[in-house]
Design a protein around this motif. Structure first.
Motif, PDB file in Angstrom:
ATOM      1  N   VAL A   1      44.726  57.826  30.193  1.00  0.00           N
ATOM      2  CA  VAL A   1      44.977  57.822  28.740  1.00  0.00           C
ATOM      3  C   VAL A   1      43.664  57.811  27.969  1.00  0.00           C
ATOM      4  CG1 VAL A   1      45.903  56.451  26.820  1.00  0.00           C
ATOM      5  CG2 VAL A   1      47.242  56.707  28.921  1.00  0.00           C
ATOM      6  N   LEU A   2      42.734  56.949  28.380  1.00  0.00           N
ATOM      7  CA  LEU A   2      41.449  56.821  27.672  1.00  0.00           C
ATOM      8  C   LEU A   2      40.594  58.071  27.837  1.00  0.00           C
ATOM      9  CD1 LEU A   2      40.686  53.086  28.507  1.00  0.00           C
ATOM     10  CD2 LEU A   2      41.144  54.033  26.234  1.00  0.00           C
ATOM     11  N   GLN A   3      40.626  58.644  29.022  1.00  0.00           N
ATOM     12  CA  GLN A   3      39.855  59.870  29.236  1.00  0.00           C
ATOM     13  C   GLN A   3      40.376  61.014  28.378  1.00  0.00           C
ATOM     14  OE1 GLN A   3      40.152  60.158  33.505  1.00  0.00           O
ATOM     15  NE2 GLN A   3      38.209  59.089  33.852  1.00  0.00           N
ATOM     16  N   ASN A   4      41.698  61.068  28.204  1.00  0.00           N
ATOM     17  CA  ASN A   4      42.291  62.082  27.333  1.00  0.00           C
ATOM     18  C   ASN A   4      41.895  61.852  25.878  1.00  0.00           C
ATOM     19  OD1 ASN A   4      43.522  63.392  29.463  1.00  0.00           O
ATOM     20  ND2 ASN A   4      45.487  62.295  29.228  1.00  0.00           N
ATOM     21  N   LEU A   5      41.864  60.579  25.463  1.00  0.00           N
ATOM     22  CA  LEU A   5      41.463  60.252  24.087  1.00  0.00           C
ATOM     23  C   LEU A   5      40.006  60.621  23.851  1.00  0.00           C
ATOM     24  CD1 LEU A   5      43.162  56.768  23.535  1.00  0.00           C
ATOM     25  CD2 LEU A   5      43.698  58.904  22.344  1.00  0.00           C
ATOM     26  N   ARG A   6      39.182  60.389  24.860  1.00  0.00           N
ATOM     27  CA  ARG A   6      37.762  60.681  24.717  1.00  0.00           C
ATOM     28  C   ARG A   6      37.520  62.186  24.639  1.00  0.00           C
ATOM     29  NH1 ARG A   6      33.382  58.249  28.933  1.00  0.00           N
ATOM     30  NH2 ARG A   6      34.397  59.787  30.277  1.00  0.00           N
ATOM     31  N   GLY A   7      38.406  62.939  25.279  1.00  0.00           N
ATOM     32  CA  GLY A   7      38.224  64.394  25.285  1.00  0.00           C
ATOM     33  C   GLY A   7      38.725  65.079  24.026  1.00  0.00           C
ATOM     34  N   GLN A   8      39.415  64.316  23.173  1.00  0.00           N
ATOM     35  CA  GLN A   8      39.971  64.935  21.944  1.00  0.00           C
ATOM     36  C   GLN A   8      38.901  65.144  20.875  1.00  0.00           C
ATOM     37  OE1 GLN A   8      43.242  62.471  20.735  1.00  0.00           O
ATOM     38  NE2 GLN A   8      44.513  62.996  22.499  1.00  0.00           N
TER      39      GLN A   8
ATOM     40  N   GLU B   1      35.207  54.742  16.342  1.00  0.00           N
ATOM     41  CA  GLU B   1      36.393  54.893  17.187  1.00  0.00           C
ATOM     42  C   GLU B   1      35.995  55.378  18.585  1.00  0.00           C
ATOM     43  OE1 GLU B   1      40.515  54.536  17.947  1.00  0.00           O
ATOM     44  OE2 GLU B   1      39.281  53.838  16.276  1.00  0.00           O
ATOM     45  N   GLU B   2      35.009  56.273  18.652  1.00  0.00           N
ATOM     46  CA  GLU B   2      34.517  56.748  19.955  1.00  0.00           C
ATOM     47  C   GLU B   2      33.877  55.597  20.728  1.00  0.00           C
ATOM     48  OE1 GLU B   2      31.929  59.985  19.013  1.00  0.00           O
ATOM     49  OE2 GLU B   2      33.582  61.414  18.703  1.00  0.00           O
ATOM     50  N   TRP B   3      33.165  54.719  20.006  1.00  0.00           N
ATOM     51  CA  TRP B   3      32.565  53.541  20.660  1.00  0.00           C
ATOM     52  C   TRP B   3      33.664  52.654  21.245  1.00  0.00           C
ATOM     53  CZ3 TRP B   3      33.052  48.294  20.233  1.00  0.00           C
ATOM     54  CH2 TRP B   3      32.055  47.495  20.815  1.00  0.00           C
TER      55      TRP B   3
ATOM     56  N   ASN C   1      45.851  37.681  24.392  1.00  0.00           N
ATOM     57  CA  ASN C   1      46.786  38.781  24.641  1.00  0.00           C
ATOM     58  C   ASN C   1      46.165  40.152  24.350  1.00  0.00           C
ATOM     59  OD1 ASN C   1      48.790  37.056  25.495  1.00  0.00           O
ATOM     60  ND2 ASN C   1      49.831  36.977  23.518  1.00  0.00           N
ATOM     61  N   LEU C   2      44.944  40.331  24.822  1.00  0.00           N
ATOM     62  CA  LEU C   2      44.305  41.650  24.783  1.00  0.00           C
ATOM     63  C   LEU C   2      44.608  42.312  26.118  1.00  0.00           C
ATOM     64  CD1 LEU C   2      40.839  40.561  23.294  1.00  0.00           C
ATOM     65  CD2 LEU C   2      42.926  41.209  22.069  1.00  0.00           C
ATOM     66  N   THR C   3      45.294  43.445  26.084  1.00  0.00           N
ATOM     67  CA  THR C   3      45.846  43.975  27.340  1.00  0.00           C
ATOM     68  C   THR C   3      45.716  45.488  27.469  1.00  0.00           C
ATOM     69  OG1 THR C   3      48.050  44.224  26.336  1.00  0.00           O
ATOM     70  CG2 THR C   3      47.564  42.122  27.431  1.00  0.00           C
ATOM     71  N   PHE C   4      45.858  45.913  28.742  1.00  0.00           N
ATOM     72  CA  PHE C   4      46.086  47.314  29.083  1.00  0.00           C
ATOM     73  C   PHE C   4      47.497  47.414  29.653  1.00  0.00           C
ATOM     74  CE2 PHE C   4      41.373  47.227  29.771  1.00  0.00           C
ATOM     75  CZ  PHE C   4      41.035  48.184  28.824  1.00  0.00           C
ATOM     76  N   GLY C   5      48.210  48.475  29.260  1.00  0.00           N
ATOM     77  CA  GLY C   5      49.548  48.717  29.791  1.00  0.00           C
ATOM     78  C   GLY C   5      49.634  50.115  30.372  1.00  0.00           C
ATOM     79  N   MET C   6      50.818  50.507  30.777  1.00  0.00           N
ATOM     80  CA  MET C   6      51.002  51.847  31.358  1.00  0.00           C
ATOM     81  C   MET C   6      50.686  52.940  30.348  1.00  0.00           C
ATOM     82  SD  MET C   6      51.838  51.645  34.555  1.00  0.00           S
ATOM     83  CE  MET C   6      52.740  53.124  35.011  1.00  0.00           C
ATOM     84  N   ASP C   7      50.788  52.605  29.064  1.00  0.00           N
ATOM     85  CA  ASP C   7      50.511  53.609  28.030  1.00  0.00           C
ATOM     86  C   ASP C   7      49.103  53.464  27.444  1.00  0.00           C
ATOM     87  OD1 ASP C   7      51.066  51.203  26.888  1.00  0.00           O
ATOM     88  OD2 ASP C   7      52.461  51.963  25.369  1.00  0.00           O
ATOM     89  N   GLY C   8      48.246  52.662  28.110  1.00  0.00           N
ATOM     90  CA  GLY C   8      46.861  52.537  27.660  1.00  0.00           C
ATOM     91  C   GLY C   8      46.556  51.173  27.061  1.00  0.00           C
ATOM     92  N   PRO C   9      45.458  51.088  26.308  1.00  0.00           N
ATOM     93  CA  PRO C   9      45.071  49.808  25.708  1.00  0.00           C
ATOM     94  C   PRO C   9      46.037  49.409  24.606  1.00  0.00           C
ATOM     95  CG  PRO C   9      43.650  51.566  24.907  1.00  0.00           C
ATOM     96  CD  PRO C   9      44.496  52.166  25.982  1.00  0.00           C
TER      97      PRO C   9
ATOM     98  N   ALA D   1      36.582  50.486  25.812  1.00  0.00           N
ATOM     99  CA  ALA D   1      37.843  50.225  26.507  1.00  0.00           C
ATOM    100  C   ALA D   1      37.813  50.803  27.918  1.00  0.00           C
ATOM    101  CB  ALA D   1      39.010  50.813  25.711  1.00  0.00           C
ATOM    102  N   LEU D   2      37.223  51.986  28.048  1.00  0.00           N
ATOM    103  CA  LEU D   2      37.099  52.610  29.366  1.00  0.00           C
ATOM    104  C   LEU D   2      36.173  51.792  30.273  1.00  0.00           C
ATOM    105  CD1 LEU D   2      38.009  55.024  31.035  1.00  0.00           C
ATOM    106  CD2 LEU D   2      36.076  56.323  30.122  1.00  0.00           C
TER     107      LEU D   2
END
Length: 440
Positions: free
Chosen positions: A433-440, A373-375, A330-338, A380-381
């Protein structure tokens, strides 16, 4: 000059055509098979004043309200006499054969055999008005060729293959019982109880029965007897956003469906099979729900290994630790990300050798260093992009295969295509979502 009969026919068709949700639907009330079904049900004590059979543009056959159904009110109430259960089978001409057979057959197999036999009897069957409206084929994976199964998402391929294997095992283990039914038929049972016939009956029961617990019969195996075929009621389609209360009412002796929210006039009456994602809906029922809020994209172990560092000397140990703690499922991606489970698994996999003492705390939700965390976000991306590329390739293949495909094959390809399109929609949201997280 047109013949009067032609003009009347056109007017009649236009009268049966209504507008709902902005597109046309065609009522099926006047089609011969539905006239017979409703007449047959009326003889058994059921009349439907508020629901009519309709062919909807998006869901196919279903039931439409012709009057408003208020919240908490009944959508449909089907008398027990209309339900086809194992009790029906055991009281039929087939009952004595089932009662004499050892080891006892399962409730599912008993129902399958009865359906096959009743279909063979044609109009002589008491249940023919119902059997005649059942689909002739289904879009569950048990019908899929290996080539189509290969076009399913990787996480679903294994389950689809297991479904086919389980069905094959059921068929092979039932051959002797089929032969025991020979006195009931003039035609050889090998020609009646074929693999195709059993597959049709198996899918009819698994996709269309309502949940109804029955007392354990001494003549059937110990598997739970929870099936009831419910004519007319089983035309109600699934919607994940609808709330209903459904079950057998022991006081009224009816299977009842009540609407929690209510339903407007000339809308499709819908029910909810449960909070199932699209993988499960396709596997168990043979369809995909567009915009399903429960849907996710699964990351299987094979895909997860794409982001693993093979030089990591602790990798095997990490994977074992994750498996032992049930973190490779149950490792998943959803509409709100990983999902939290996916990111937690990645955080543990990201840890360096000297961080061995942190494994347990990470699985319990402890944070990791910024570079770790960046890794995880980068990994995930990478997983998201890989799954997206796999979807694109599958959709291209499906588009090619649809050209010139016969109707049953086309229906199978379309349901797989719908699943892939829904997954692609989720992955596109995840990527943002992931691209936004990476840009933070």
């Amino acid at each position: 000059m047109n013949k009067p009969g032609c003009r009347a026919g056109r007017r009649a068709r236009e009268k049966r055509r209504k507008k709902t949700h902005g597109y046309s639907v065609v009522t099926l009330t006047h089609e011969a098979q539905f006239v017979l079904l409703r007449r047959w049900l009326k003889e058994k004590g059921f009349t439907s004043q508020s629901l009519i059979p309709v062919d909807f543009q998006d869901t196919g056959r279903g039931l439409m309200t012709n009057q408003t159904i208020k919240a908490k009110n009944s959508v449909i109430s089907l008398p027990e006499k209309c339900l086809l259960t194992t009790e029906t089978v055991l009281e039929s001409y087939m009952g004595d054969y089932i009662k004499r057979w050892h080891p006892p057959v399962s409730p599912l197999l008993a129902l399958c055999c009865f359906l096959i036999a009743e279909r063979h009897r044609g109009d002589a069957s008491e249940w023919s008005p119902y059997i005649n409206i059942l689909p002739k084929t289904y879009t569950c994976p048990v019908y899929f060729s290996d080539d189509i199964i290969d076009l399913l998402p990787r996480s679903l391929q294994k389950k689809a293959t297991e479904q086919k294997e389980q069905f094959q095992e059921l068929y092979c283990s039932s051959l002797m019982f089929f032969r025991s039914l020979q006195p009931l038929f003039t035609q050889p049972t090998e020609e009646l109880f074929t693999q195709d016939a059993l597959r049709w009956a198996w899918c009819s029961i698994n996709t269309r029965t309502v949940y109804m617990e029955h007392d354990q019969s001494e003549y059937l195996s110990r598997e739970k007897d929870i099936y009831a075929l419910a004519p007319y009621l089983d035309l109600l389609n699934h919607c994940p956003n609808v709330q209903v209360e459904a079950g057998f009412n022991k006081q009224t002796r009816c299977y009842e469906v009540k609407s929690v929210q209510g339903c407007k006039k000339f809308q499709q009456a819908l029910i909810n099979y449960g909070p199932h994602d699209n993988n499960r809906l396709l596997l168990e029922y043979g369809f995909v729900a567009s915009g399903n809020p429960h849907s996710v994209v699964y990351v299987d172990l094979g895909t997860l290994q794409l982001c693993l560092d093979e030089k990591d000397k602790q990798l095997t140990q990490k994977l074992l630790y994750l498996r032992d703690n049930d973190f490779l499922r149950n490792l998943t991606f959803g509409m709100d990300g990983p999902s939290w489970r996916l990111m937690t698994a990645l955080r543990l996999l990201s840890l360096k050798p000297e961080q061995y003492s942190c494994w347990k705390s990470v699985l319990l939700g402890a944070a990791v260093s910024r570079d770790r965390e960046e890794w995880c976000i980068h990994s995930a991306l990478k997983l998201c992009n890989n799954l997206s590329d796999d979807n694109v390739k599958a959709l291209e293949t499906l588009s090619e295969l649809k050209q010139g495909a016969n109707l049953p094959l086309l229906q199978q390809l379309c349901v797989v295509e719908s699943l892939r399109q829904e997954e692609q929609r989720i992955l596109e949201h995840t990527r943002v979502v992931l691209q936004n997280l990476r840009g933070q």
